[in-house]
Enzyme design. Structure first.
Site, short mmCIF file in Angstrom:
data_model
loop_
_atom_site.label_atom_id
_atom_site.label_comp_id
_atom_site.label_asym_id
_atom_site.label_seq_id
_atom_site.Cartn_x
_atom_site.Cartn_y
_atom_site.Cartn_z
N ARG A 1 39.97 38.99 41.65
CA ARG A 1 39.21 40.24 41.57
C ARG A 1 37.74 39.89 41.74
O ARG A 1 37.23 39.02 41.04
CB ARG A 1 39.43 40.92 40.22
N CYS B 1 26.59 51.72 39.69
CA CYS B 1 27.63 52.74 39.74
C CYS B 1 26.99 54.11 39.83
O CYS B 1 25.92 54.34 39.29
CB CYS B 1 28.53 52.67 38.51
N CYS C 1 30.95 56.78 33.24
CA CYS C 1 32.14 57.16 32.47
C CYS C 1 31.97 56.81 30.99
O CYS C 1 31.51 55.71 30.66
CB CYS C 1 33.37 56.47 33.04
N TYR D 1 33.96 55.92 28.74
CA TYR D 1 34.70 54.78 28.18
C TYR D 1 34.24 53.45 28.76
O TYR D 1 34.69 52.40 28.33
CB TYR D 1 36.20 54.93 28.46
N ARG E 1 41.01 41.88 45.21
CA ARG E 1 40.63 43.25 44.88
C ARG E 1 39.12 43.31 44.73
O ARG E 1 38.54 42.52 43.99
CB ARG E 1 41.31 43.72 43.59
N THR F 1 39.22 48.95 43.97
CA THR F 1 39.28 49.88 42.84
C THR F 1 37.98 50.67 42.88
O THR F 1 36.90 50.09 42.91
CB THR F 1 39.40 49.13 41.50
N CYS G 1 49.87 39.34 29.29
CA CYS G 1 49.19 38.09 29.64
C CYS G 1 50.17 37.01 30.10
O CYS G 1 49.78 36.09 30.83
CB CYS G 1 48.37 37.58 28.45
N ASP H 1 36.05 33.44 -4.63
CA ASP H 1 36.79 32.48 -5.44
C ASP H 1 36.97 32.98 -6.87
O ASP H 1 38.05 32.89 -7.45
CB ASP H 1 36.04 31.15 -5.42
N1 GTP Z 1 44.44 43.00 30.18
C1 GTP Z 1 44.05 43.13 31.43
N2 GTP Z 1 43.96 44.35 31.95
C2 GTP Z 1 43.57 44.46 33.22
C3 GTP Z 1 43.25 43.36 34.01
N3 GTP Z 1 42.90 43.80 35.24
C4 GTP Z 1 42.99 45.12 35.19
N4 GTP Z 1 43.42 45.52 33.97
C5 GTP Z 1 43.68 46.88 33.52
O1 GTP Z 1 44.12 47.59 34.63
C6 GTP Z 1 43.28 48.71 34.81
C7 GTP Z 1 43.24 49.07 36.26
O2 GTP Z 1 42.70 48.01 36.98
P1 GTP Z 1 42.74 47.97 38.56
O3 GTP Z 1 41.39 47.62 39.03
O4 GTP Z 1 43.33 49.21 39.08
O5 GTP Z 1 43.64 46.71 38.89
P2 GTP Z 1 45.19 46.33 38.76
O6 GTP Z 1 45.82 47.04 37.62
O7 GTP Z 1 45.21 44.87 38.77
O8 GTP Z 1 45.76 46.88 40.09
P3 GTP Z 1 47.08 46.44 40.90
O9 GTP Z 1 46.63 45.39 41.81
O10 GTP Z 1 47.43 47.68 41.59
O11 GTP Z 1 48.09 45.97 39.93
C8 GTP Z 1 41.96 48.31 34.18
O12 GTP Z 1 41.26 49.41 33.76
C9 GTP Z 1 42.43 47.53 33.01
O13 GTP Z 1 42.83 48.42 31.99
C10 GTP Z 1 43.34 42.09 33.43
O14 GTP Z 1 43.09 41.08 34.05
N5 GTP Z 1 43.75 42.02 32.14
C1 SAM Z 2 35.19 49.14 35.67
S1 SAM Z 2 36.00 50.10 36.86
C2 SAM Z 2 35.27 49.51 38.34
C3 SAM Z 2 35.76 50.16 39.59
C4 SAM Z 2 35.38 51.59 39.85
N1 SAM Z 2 34.06 51.92 39.53
C5 SAM Z 2 36.35 52.52 39.19
O1 SAM Z 2 35.94 53.26 38.30
O2 SAM Z 2 37.51 52.53 39.58
C6 SAM Z 2 37.65 49.40 36.94
C7 SAM Z 2 38.67 50.10 36.11
O3 SAM Z 2 38.38 49.88 34.75
C8 SAM Z 2 38.78 51.02 34.03
N2 SAM Z 2 38.11 51.04 32.73
C9 SAM Z 2 36.79 51.07 32.49
N3 SAM Z 2 36.54 51.10 31.17
C10 SAM Z 2 37.74 51.09 30.54
C11 SAM Z 2 38.14 51.12 29.19
N4 SAM Z 2 37.27 51.16 28.20
N5 SAM Z 2 39.45 51.09 28.92
C12 SAM Z 2 40.36 51.04 29.92
N6 SAM Z 2 40.03 51.01 31.23
C13 SAM Z 2 38.74 51.04 31.54
C14 SAM Z 2 38.38 52.15 34.95
O4 SAM Z 2 39.09 53.32 34.68
C15 SAM Z 2 38.74 51.59 36.29
O5 SAM Z 2 40.06 51.96 36.61
S1 SF4 Z 3 45.26 36.69 30.12
FE1 SF4 Z 3 45.72 38.81 29.57
S2 SF4 Z 3 43.72 39.75 29.10
FE2 SF4 Z 3 43.33 37.82 30.17
S3 SF4 Z 3 43.10 38.47 32.30
FE3 SF4 Z 3 45.23 37.89 32.01
S4 SF4 Z 3 46.31 39.77 31.48
FE4 SF4 Z 3 44.11 40.13 31.24
S1 SF4 Z 4 34.77 53.26 35.30
FE1 SF4 Z 4 33.25 54.84 35.73
S2 SF4 Z 4 31.28 54.07 34.97
FE2 SF4 Z 4 32.72 52.36 35.05
S3 SF4 Z 4 32.30 51.42 36.97
FE3 SF4 Z 4 34.00 52.81 37.32
S4 SF4 Z 4 33.08 54.77 37.88
FE4 SF4 Z 4 31.46 53.47 37.07
#
Ligand code: GTP
Ligand code: SAM
Ligand code: SF4
Ligand code: SF4
Length: 713
Positions: free
Chosen positions: A114, A121, A125, A127, A164, A197, A359, A671
């Site tokens: 990734r 941005c 958002c 969160y 990605r 993404t 994980c 203690d």
């Molecule tokens: N724990 C964990 N969660 C992750 C990781 N990468 C992505 N996520 C979770 O997956 C959500 C969506 O991430 P995406 O950028 O769509 O990537 P992805 O899930 O790897 O996407 P795919 O390649 O379609 O599987 C994030 O918001 C995180 O909640 C990771 O390395 N570890």
């Molecule tokens: C940080 S964003 C970066 C890419 C892009 N700006 C987007 O929003 O898709 C990547 C992913 O992280 C997720 N994400 C961000 N904050 C999060 C949180 N607190 N908990 C779970 N997912 C989160 C977003 O919904 C998004 O799917």
């Molecule tokens: S070890 Fe777990 S938390 Fe760390 S990047 Fe991989 S899936 Fe995400």
């Molecule tokens: S989750 Fe929302 S604030 Fe975070 S990088 Fe993506 S679009 Fe921007």
């Protein structure tokens, strides 16, 4: 019309392929903005493609929320670039042992990279990002496009098959399309998936060019189907633009572009959880996977367990409406658990980072926007790949001009006039450092209950620039000396076990290192960047020399809190009625003694002539009010706040003494009370004030000053 023609032609090719007569898809025309020639990336010859499935020729009805105004839509791209999937024969031909550099000690093979391509941005958002945004890094700290391509090619050559691009918001990077084109070329080296993404806001403007460049998958973040709610959750307008992007994605898919499309929806209780079923409904007629994500804690996003909706709760809610929901087998490295409502065209998934970690099958590595390798989303350890690359350019960013001259140097050294492949300076050192970082990857991240208390940066800065200020940045040289076999220090050859690895030979075949380029001794070029002063430049722990410093009057105050699970113990302490004796009196002495013994306990602390130690206690009984925790539970048994003030006239600060004193006093309370209360918790240990020395006065809350106080300055 054009799309219909393309579709028809594509079907003919499919049929021909089925009967082994024709290669699929001719090479697609490249955009004139492609900079391949200057980058000397191998050009892709014609690519055999296997589409996922024949796409329906008729358009399906769109759910109301994403229905396009047909007149507004531009024509589908006539030439979407197909996904490339190697044939069985190609897989056998290309079979090679998976790179040891990308394999961790739990045998997890990391073939998914990734890359954060921006920290910026166009949304905020709730969160993910603090309302005020995040401080932006100086441009020169961020990876240039040639640097991203170089690192990507190195990883692909080692076995990464999926990249990605994320951020921040990747579509706001001005040269995102050109970057994708260059990464798309890595398919001839083994890259199979190139994904994005995105929040979708600006996507519709660049989507066609991206698909033509080789984009194979889009994960679009959309948390609500209601424009007003969108504004609330993203703190910005833009729902209509996202809708336009979604329309375009479906249109391209209908035209035959083999794009995987997923919608990411972070579910927050009281905000968008009522829309879960609407999102499920989206999958009725659409080829899309909607993934519900458990809300995760990061700095600044005000996470609380109450706001998180768990996977099982979401599943229960969906099953009330769709009792026949069925599980779909996941692929090995999926982040999500996938389901389908029978008869629905799309799927739904759950990303359960908080309640069920995945994980064990993790195959991910991250490169942050400023070029740090991060082996785990929830881990702090990072190592700068950028600095190793830039050694070849005297620490300066490698832009396209620099790349050309570097390449010339390589050609001259090799006595060659041209070369195939991407030039990657210091490829061997990069691989060593990557291998070491991967080997240190932990088996899993912390669980709920711990994760929310861990220091982690805002999510937007996780997939983008490193906050090295508060993180551990491994100095590559230090790591090399402590981890690699000794002979590696002087020998340019791979160490045993790697010498015969085909992947190593592939690496040297395609990548040229530039060993004789002038190298900076200091890999940390940003002089303002904080350093761990207890580490030498080679990463060894040492005692910082204070010989040349002038003594000044210094004071530090530290605090911590002992929380009781029941008021009984607290009240016995207050009444000095505990069998063991005067708890606070004994704790006070313990604190004073501990301050004096600090250098005996903390290895690299200097012995200091302490001039004063004062230990104070504030006993807080819940009956007095005002000490409820946010959840109203934690402090129901009352608490004692311990403070320790330590002064000296010395050459270095006394915060370690103050922290040690506060800890020892708290442990003494623990203690002496443990016979009455077994559920005590000691927490919130921190420095609240520091005075004297060249950094002046620092008071808790002024975080930006804290880094001046790292070490004992
Ligand atoms: N724990 C964990 N969660 C992750 C990781 N990468 C992505 N996520 C979770 O997956 C959500 C969506 O991430 P995406 O950028 O769509 O990537 P992805 O899930 O790897 O996407 P795919 O390649 O379609 O599987 C994030 O918001 C995180 O909640 C990771 O390395 N570890
Ligand atoms: C940080 S964003 C970066 C890419 C892009 N700006 C987007 O929003 O898709 C990547 C992913 O992280 C997720 N994400 C961000 N904050 C999060 C949180 N607190 N908990 C779970 N997912 C989160 C977003 O919904 C998004 O799917
Ligand atoms: S070890 Fe777990 S938390 Fe760390 S990047 Fe991989 S899936 Fe995400
Ligand atoms: S989750 Fe929302 S604030 Fe975070 S990088 Fe993506 S679009 Fe921007």
């Amino acid at each position: 019309m054009a799309s219909a023609i393309w579709r028809a032609a594509h079907c003919v090719r499919l049929a021909a392929r089925a009967s082994q007569q024709l290669p699929l898809s001719p090479p697609l025309p490249r955009s004139s903005s492609s900079s391949h020639s200057s980058l000397n990336i191998r050009r892709i010859a014609s690519v055999a493609v296997v589409p996922q499935a024949a796409q329906p020729a008729v358009s399906e009805p769109l759910p109301e929320i994403i229905r396009p105004q047909e007149d507004d839509l531009p024509a589908a791209s006539p030439n979407p670039r197909p996904v490339t999937t190697p044939s069985r024969m190609e897989r056998i031909r290309d079979a090679r042992p998976f790179s040891d550099f990308l394999t961790d000690t739990f045998h997890r093979q990391h073939d998914y990279l990734r890359i954060s391509v921006t920290e910026r941005c166009n949304l905020r958002c709730l969160y993910c990002m603090p309302e005020e945004g995040v401080p932006l890094s100086p441009q020169r700290n961020l990876l240039t496009t040639p640097e991203i391509v170089m690192l990507s090619s190195l990883f692909v050559e080692q076995g990464v098959t999926k990249i990605r691009l994320t951020g921040g918001e990747p579509t706001v990077r001005p040269d995102i399309v050109s970057l994708m084109q260059q990464l798309g070329s890595l398919r001839s080296h083994g890259l199979r998936e190139l994904c994005l993404t995105t929040n979708g806001l600006a996507l519709h403007r660049k989507l066609d060019a991206m698909v033509e460049s080789g984009l194979t998958g889009i994960n679009l973040s959309l948390d609500t189907l209601d424009p007003w709610q969108f504004q609330l959750m993203t703190r910005r307008n833009g729902f209509a633009a996202v809708q336009k992007s979604i329309d375009r994605i479906f249109q391209l898919k209908r035209a035959g572009a083999p794009l995987k499309f997923k919608i990411n929806c972070v579910v927050m209780r009281g905000l968008n959880d009522r829309e879960i079923l609407d999102f499920v409904e989206l999958t009725r007629n659409r080829d899309v996977e909607v993934r519900f994500i458990e809300y995760m804690p990061f700095d600044g996003n005000r996470w609380s367990q109450g706001k998180m909706v768990s996977y099982t709760e979401m599943l229960d809610r969906i099953r009330e409406r769709h009792p026949d929901l069925e599980r779909v087998p996941d692929r090995k490295n999926d982040t999500s658990k996938t389901y389908r409502v029978p008869g629905f065209k799309g799927k739904i998934g759950f990303i359960t980072s908080m309640t069920h970690n995945f994980c064990g099958t993790c195959n991910r590595l991250r490169i942050t926007c400023d070029g740090n390798l991060k082996v785990c989303l929830f881990g702090n350890a990072e190592v700068s790949l950028r600095d190793i690359l830039r050694k070849a350019n005297n620490g300066e960013p490698i832009d396209e001009a620099a790349l050309e001259s570097l390449q010339k140097v390589v050609m001259e050294q090799k006595g060659a006039s041209s070369s195939e492949g991407v030039v990657v300076p210091n490829a061997e050192e990069l691989l060593d450092v990557i291998g070491m970082a991967v080997k240190r990857k932990k088996p899993k991240h912390a669980g709920i209950g711990e994760l929310e208390h861990m220091k982690n940066r805002p999510m937007i800065l996780i997939d983008s620039p490193s906050q090295a200020r508060s993180q551990t940045t491994w100095h590559p040289i230090g790591l090399t000396s402590s981890w690699a076999p000794a002979h590696r220090q002087s020998s340019p050859l791979p160490w045993p076990g790697r010498a015969t690895s085909p992947s190593y030979h592939r690496q040297v075949r395609f990548f040229s290192s530039i060993p004789h380029c002038r190298q900076s001794d200091n890999t940390n070029d940003d002089l303002n960047a904080p350093r761990l002063t207890h580490l030498t430049t080679t990463g060894e722990a040492h005692m910082v020399s204070i010989s040349d410093k002038q003594p000044t009057k210094r004071t530090a105050v530290a605090k911590c809190v002992v929380c009781f699970s029941d008021v009984t113990a607290l009240r016995l302490v207050r009444a000095n009625a505990l069998k063991k004796g005067d708890v606070l009196g004994v704790a006070r002495i313990a604190g004073i003694m501990a301050a004096k013994r600090t250098p005996d306990l903390i290895p690299l602390c200097h012995p200091i002539m302490i001039t004063h130690v004062e230990i104070g206690f504030e006993v807080r009984d819940p009956a007095d009010g005002g000490i409820e925790g946010e959840d109203g539970k934690r402090n129901k048994g009352g608490e004692i706040e311990v403070s320790a003030a330590v002064s000296c006239d010395g050459k270095t600060g006394v915060e370690m003494e103050a922290l040690t004193a506060a800890s020892a006093a708290a442990l003494t309370i623990y203690d002496m009370c443990k016979a009455v209360d077994k559920g005590m918790v000691i927490g919130d240990l921190r420095v609240v004030l520091k005075e004297g020395g060249k950094s002046g006065r620092w008071v808790e809350g002024q975080k930006e000053d804290l880094r001046k106080h790292e070490g004992r300055s």
